[in-house]
Design a protein around this motif. Structure first.
Motif, short mmCIF file in Angstrom:
data_model
loop_
_atom_site.label_atom_id
_atom_site.label_comp_id
_atom_site.label_asym_id
_atom_site.label_seq_id
_atom_site.Cartn_x
_atom_site.Cartn_y
_atom_site.Cartn_z
N MET A 1 33.21 1.34 -19.74
CA MET A 1 32.35 1.35 -18.56
C MET A 1 30.95 0.87 -18.94
O MET A 1 30.34 1.40 -19.85
N SER A 2 30.47 -0.17 -18.26
CA SER A 2 29.14 -0.70 -18.59
C SER A 2 28.06 0.19 -17.98
O SER A 2 28.22 0.74 -16.90
N ALA A 3 26.93 0.30 -18.69
CA ALA A 3 25.79 1.07 -18.17
C ALA A 3 24.97 0.26 -17.18
O ALA A 3 23.95 0.73 -16.68
N ILE A 4 25.38 -0.98 -16.91
CA ILE A 4 24.61 -1.87 -16.04
C ILE A 4 25.07 -1.71 -14.59
O ILE A 4 26.26 -1.80 -14.31
N PRO A 5 24.15 -1.47 -13.65
CA PRO A 5 24.55 -1.33 -12.23
C PRO A 5 25.15 -2.63 -11.69
O PRO A 5 24.80 -3.72 -12.13
N SER A 6 26.06 -2.49 -10.71
CA SER A 6 26.67 -3.65 -10.05
C SER A 6 26.14 -3.79 -8.63
O SER A 6 25.94 -2.79 -7.94
N VAL A 7 25.93 -5.05 -8.20
CA VAL A 7 25.51 -5.33 -6.82
C VAL A 7 26.34 -6.51 -6.31
O VAL A 7 26.91 -7.27 -7.10
N ASP A 8 26.38 -6.67 -4.98
CA ASP A 8 27.17 -7.74 -4.36
C ASP A 8 26.25 -8.57 -3.47
O ASP A 8 25.73 -8.06 -2.47
N LEU A 9 26.07 -9.84 -3.82
CA LEU A 9 25.17 -10.71 -3.06
C LEU A 9 25.64 -10.90 -1.62
O LEU A 9 24.84 -11.20 -0.73
N LYS A 10 26.93 -10.67 -1.38
CA LYS A 10 27.44 -10.80 0.00
C LYS A 10 26.74 -9.80 0.93
O LYS A 10 26.61 -10.04 2.13
N GLU A 15 24.96 -10.69 7.88
CA GLU A 15 24.08 -10.59 9.06
C GLU A 15 23.71 -9.13 9.36
O GLU A 15 23.02 -8.85 10.33
N ASP A 16 24.18 -8.23 8.51
CA ASP A 16 24.01 -6.79 8.76
C ASP A 16 22.72 -6.30 8.08
O ASP A 16 22.64 -6.27 6.84
N PRO A 17 21.69 -5.88 8.85
CA PRO A 17 20.41 -5.45 8.24
C PRO A 17 20.59 -4.28 7.26
O PRO A 17 19.87 -4.20 6.26
N LYS A 18 21.53 -3.37 7.54
CA LYS A 18 21.74 -2.22 6.65
C LYS A 18 22.28 -2.68 5.30
O LYS A 18 21.84 -2.19 4.25
N ARG A 19 23.24 -3.60 5.32
CA ARG A 19 23.80 -4.12 4.06
C ARG A 19 22.73 -4.89 3.28
O ARG A 19 22.63 -4.77 2.05
N LYS A 20 21.94 -5.66 4.00
CA LYS A 20 20.88 -6.43 3.35
C LYS A 20 19.87 -5.49 2.67
O LYS A 20 19.50 -5.67 1.51
N GLN A 21 19.46 -4.44 3.39
CA GLN A 21 18.51 -3.47 2.84
C GLN A 21 19.10 -2.73 1.65
O GLN A 21 18.41 -2.45 0.66
N LYS A 22 20.40 -2.43 1.73
CA LYS A 22 21.09 -1.75 0.61
C LYS A 22 21.00 -2.60 -0.66
O LYS A 22 20.70 -2.10 -1.75
N PHE A 23 21.25 -3.91 -0.51
CA PHE A 23 21.18 -4.81 -1.67
C PHE A 23 19.76 -4.82 -2.25
O PHE A 23 19.58 -4.73 -3.48
N ILE A 24 18.75 -4.93 -1.38
CA ILE A 24 17.35 -4.98 -1.84
C ILE A 24 17.01 -3.71 -2.63
O ILE A 24 16.41 -3.77 -3.71
N GLU A 25 17.43 -2.57 -2.10
CA GLU A 25 17.13 -1.30 -2.78
C GLU A 25 17.87 -1.19 -4.11
O GLU A 25 17.30 -0.74 -5.11
N GLU A 26 19.14 -1.61 -4.12
CA GLU A 26 19.94 -1.49 -5.35
C GLU A 26 19.42 -2.40 -6.47
O GLU A 26 19.26 -1.97 -7.61
N ILE A 27 19.14 -3.65 -6.12
CA ILE A 27 18.70 -4.57 -7.18
C ILE A 27 17.26 -4.23 -7.60
O ILE A 27 16.91 -4.31 -8.78
N GLY A 28 16.44 -3.78 -6.65
CA GLY A 28 15.08 -3.36 -6.99
C GLY A 28 15.08 -2.19 -7.96
O GLY A 28 14.36 -2.20 -8.97
N ALA A 29 15.91 -1.17 -7.68
CA ALA A 29 15.98 0.00 -8.57
C ALA A 29 16.51 -0.40 -9.95
O ALA A 29 15.98 0.05 -10.98
N ALA A 30 17.53 -1.25 -9.99
CA ALA A 30 18.10 -1.67 -11.28
C ALA A 30 17.06 -2.41 -12.11
O ALA A 30 16.91 -2.17 -13.31
#
Length: 316
Positions: A1-10, A15-30
């Motif tokens: 198991m890698s210690a590196i967080p995973s994100v999905d550019l999709k 077009e979903d603002p919630k999914r877009k915001q989720k990505f921004i928060e996840e990659i920002g925190a990582a």
């Protein structure tokens, strides 16, 4: 198991603002915590990846005298071939145990930059090599553009803050060959501990063990991506710009266990650079009483020149 967080550019391009915001928060925190993410949903097709690996293996399998004719003097290794052991990490004397190739920017509608950047080098022996390299470069550049748009929003900037700086930027696609190790390396490793110079790095081929990242506690952790993922990390330019809010993490490629010394390893990083004029002055909204300004003002071009001298690729 890698210690590196995973994100999905999709998520970000949906077009979903919630999914877009989720990505921004996840990659920002990582990127604030460890400086690395494993990213799926990028713009590289499986077929393109397979074709690129086929072509670069064909190149590195060419006789040494043929490869050597593609090593261009006087351009600091910025295009074409760099032979085994020539590059070393900042502060190291030992050359890294690798040889590599550089594809550079394919400039559009900018004669000044066409003049500034060295020409890409065409490999006569491999008719598909340059075309596959160009397509890979452009798909990784497109992926990087969307990642930087997410990071701009995370830093409370306009979403397209980076767009004009990275268009025709001084980016590099670097297929690397780590040849089989034939004798005990004294102090040399495949790639000594270092931070990257650029804004962000997108890495293909971090699928086997070898790449390690230093976490905030100073421990080395394995960075392993799934075959469908790219490993993406913050470079020193983005760290400076964000006043170290986003972390440029020290990483290395260690030598394999002795029983695997007889195997080659391939790795293909894409170093996303802006145009030379981009100011790397710390962003005002990343400076406050608790986070005083840490870096002197400098442009991307000046910073790159300093670092290439430190790496031994150009003379002072």
């Amino acid at each position: 198991m890698s210690a590196i967080p995973s994100v999905d550019l999709k998520d970000f391009v949906s077009e979903d603002p919630k999914r877009k915001q989720k990505f921004i928060e996840e990659i920002g925190a990582a990127f604030e915590n460890i400086g690395f993410v494993a990213l799926s949903g990028h713009f590289l097709s499986d077929e393109l990846v397979e074709n690129l690996y086929t072509e670069i293996k064909r190149f590195f399998d060419l006789p040494q005298d043929i490869k050597d004719k593609y090593e261009i003097e006087g351009i600091g290794g910025q295009r074409g071939y760099t032979s085994f052991g020539k590059e070393h990490a900042k502060g190291r004397k030992e050359g890294d145990l690798k040889e590599f190739w550089h594809f550079g920017q394919y400039v559009e509608n900018n004669p000044k930059l066409e003049e500034e950047y060295p020409d890409n080098v065409t490999v006569d022996e491999l008719p598909e090599f340059n075309e596959v390299g160009k397509e890979t470069f452009q798909m990784l550049e497109k992926t990087a553009q969307y990642v930087l748009r997410a990071l701009a929003l995370h830093l409370d900037l306009e979403e397209t803050y980076f767009d004009d700086y990275i268009k025709n930027g001084n980016s590099i696609l670097r297929p690397i060959h780590y040849p089989p190790i034939t004798s005990e390396p004294k102090n040399a490793v495949r790639a000594a501990a270092h931070g990257d110079i650029n804004l962000i790095t997108l890495l293909m081929g971090a699928h086997g063990r070898g790449l390690q990242v230093q976490n905030l506690e100073g421990q080395w952790v394995d960075a392993i991506a799934r075959p469908d993922q790219l490993m993406i990390n913050v470079g020193d330019m983005l760290s400076r710009l964000s006043n170290n809010k986003l972390k440029s993490t020290i990483h290395q490629v260690v030598n394999p266990p002795k029983e695997l010394w007889g195997t080659s390893r391939y790795s293909i990083p894409f170093f996303m650079h802006p145009i030379s004029e981009m100011p790397l002055n710390c962003l005002e909204n990343c400076i406050d009483e608790d986070h005083p300004k840490q870096y002197a003002d400098i442009t991307a071009g000046e910073f790159l020149h300093e670092r290439l001298i430190e790496l031994g690729l150009i003379k002072a």
